[in-house]
Design an enzyme around this catalytic site. Structure first.
Site, short mmCIF file in Angstrom:
data_model
loop_
_atom_site.label_atom_id
_atom_site.label_comp_id
_atom_site.label_asym_id
_atom_site.label_seq_id
_atom_site.Cartn_x
_atom_site.Cartn_y
_atom_site.Cartn_z
N TYR A 90 56.52 61.41 113.63
CA TYR A 90 55.58 60.91 112.74
C TYR A 90 56.08 59.27 112.36
CZ TYR A 90 53.97 65.58 112.32
OH TYR A 90 53.29 66.64 112.63
N ASP B 113 47.98 62.61 113.97
CA ASP B 113 48.48 62.54 112.55
C ASP B 113 49.27 61.56 112.27
OD1 ASP B 113 49.30 63.65 110.02
OD2 ASP B 113 50.38 65.33 110.96
N HIS C 188 50.16 61.24 108.81
CA HIS C 188 51.22 61.84 108.01
C HIS C 188 51.56 60.75 106.95
CE1 HIS C 188 54.10 64.86 107.57
NE2 HIS C 188 53.48 65.69 108.45
N GLU D 236 46.85 68.64 103.87
CA GLU D 236 47.91 69.18 104.12
C GLU D 236 48.82 69.52 102.67
OE1 GLU D 236 49.48 68.24 108.16
OE2 GLU D 236 51.38 68.17 107.12
N ARG E 102 42.41 70.75 105.52
CA ARG E 102 43.38 71.49 106.55
C ARG E 102 44.62 71.89 105.75
NH1 ARG E 102 45.71 70.65 110.21
NH2 ARG E 102 47.85 70.18 109.70
MG MG Z 1 49.98 67.22 109.64
#
Ligand code: MG
Length: 404
Positions: A159, A207, A209, A259, A280
């Site tokens: 990430y 992603d 993040h 998330e 999500r």
């Molecule tokens: Mg994620």
């Protein structure tokens, strides 16, 4: 009228078969041999979940009728007056999933049947392809394609990417270092490379993040538009969701978010204003199956699809809960899947099976998953890992703290 089946005990099982601290809640009942399992995994603060269950929820729940899932959820949530935080939501989730598991076992039906029945035979998943350079990312995408995967998330260097020690300021403290500008540029190169070498016959995801400043996330979304992503995940920190209005005006890259969400106020307006395409959430962190099913229904009215969080820090019980929701939700989108090891399957018999890109449940009553408690005890959790936790200590080149 037959006597109600009641809760006789609520136990916390802490186990780390893969070195990731997992929290599983076992609800025992007045019916001999009947129990349920739920996931309350908050890996970075697992002892707070255990305390919330052992010292607060357990006594509150003993003696309650296991059939009253909704009432137990509502009363447990407000029992502490203050609510909607990750630790208490995870504790609540452990109990909630276990009660759905018990309801299924009593009915002789899988939980997806209790939730309205299957809308599909299996859940398509996405896996995570990383690499140190674009060629390694491509190789790993091809490996997953060979296994039949239809959706693949591409990252490079973890990430936010990684920067060398040499380019860091002097005397910087330990942490997971990255450069947001370099990361945003590199990410465009990854998708340019993968699309030009592999083509368009695969769904690609990414992603962020929350590693970028909001306007840089908007720019990345715009720059990635021509590579036709299935979705761009968590492009903004939960504190900055108002920026999704701007992202929407600038780009048609589909948006997946949630998330880290813990409170319905974080998602209601994003969904009703059609500012995201996929929700999500981490099911246990919003309180379990009961709130997740309501959230899925709410999303359906706005054609927002589900993509529940499914990494290694969700226990197999939580993964099973995700799958039962996936199968029973008309607006299911895709399921994240991390690929559990053999030891996880030994500790948790009934862990869902991945075959050619699709995740399948078993047809056992309830969540269809069990735990071998003796084996689980051989993999104790380790709290010392929670303290340094390097990956959540994200820093930029000059040593400043960043969102992980
Ligand atoms: Mg994620």
């Amino acid at each position: 009228m037959s006597k109600p089946v009641t809760i006789t005990d609520v136990k916390v099982i802490l186990t780390a078969p893969e070195g990731i601290n997992l929290v599983v809640i076992k609800v025992e009942t007045s019916e001999p041999g009947l129990y349920g399992l739920g996931c309350g995994t908050f890996t970075q603060r697992y002892l707070t979940v255990a305390t919330a269950v052992n010292d607060y929820l357990r006594d509150f729940l003993i003696g309650k009728d296991v059939a009253n899932i909704e009432d137990i959820w509502q009363t447990s949530q407000v029992h502490s007056s203050w609510r909607n935080g990750p630790s208490l939501n995870n504790a609540l989730s452990g109990v909630d999933m276990a009660l759905w598991d018990i309801a299924g076992k009593r009915a002789g039906m899988p939980v997806y049947d209790l939730l309205g029945g299957k809308t599909r035979e299996a859940a398509a998943v996405y896996r995570h392809a990383d690499g140190k350079d674009v060629h390694e990312v491509e190789d790993n995408v091809r490996k997953f394609m060979d296994q039949g995967l239809l959706y693949i998330r591409c990252q490079m260097g973890g990430y936010g990417g990684r920067v060398s020690e040499l380019s860091r300021a002097e005397n910087t403290p330990p942490g997971s270092y990255f450069d947001p500008h370099q990361y945003a540029r590199d990410t465009v190169k990854v998708f340019e490379h993968v699309r030009s070498t592999i083509g368009n016959d695969i769904e690609l995801l990414h992603d962020v993040h929350e590693r970028l400043a909001p306007i840089e996330a908007v720019r990345l979304s715009k720059n990635l538009q021509k590579y036709r992503l299935f979705f761009l995940e968590d492009a903004l920190a939960p504190e900055q969701v108002e920026w999704f209005k701007i992202m929407r005006q600038q780009s048609t890259t589909p948006v997946a978010m949630g998330e880290l969400f813990v409170n319905p106020q974080e998602w209601l307006h994003l969904i009703s204003n059609r500012l995201i395409d996929f929700i999500r959430c981490h099911i246990s962190t919003i309180g379990g199956i009961t709130p997740a099913k309501k959230l899925a229904h709410y999303c359906e009215g706005f054609s927002v699809r589900t993509a529940w969080h499914g990494p290694g820090d969700v226990s197999p019980v939580g993964h099973a809960a995700n799958l039962h929701l996936d199968l029973s939700s008309a607006n299911f989108g895709v399921q994240e899947w991390y690929g559990p090891s053999d030891v996880i399957r030994e500790v948790f018999p009934g862990t869902p099976e991945l075959r050619r890109g699709y995740l399948y449940p078993n047809s056992n009553p309830g969540l269809g998953i069990d735990i071998d408690e003796r084996l689980a005890a051989k993999f104790p959790c380790d709290n010392s890992k929670s303290v340094p936790n390097m990956w959540t200590t994200a820093r930029t080149r000059d040593g400043a703290s960043a969102r992980p």
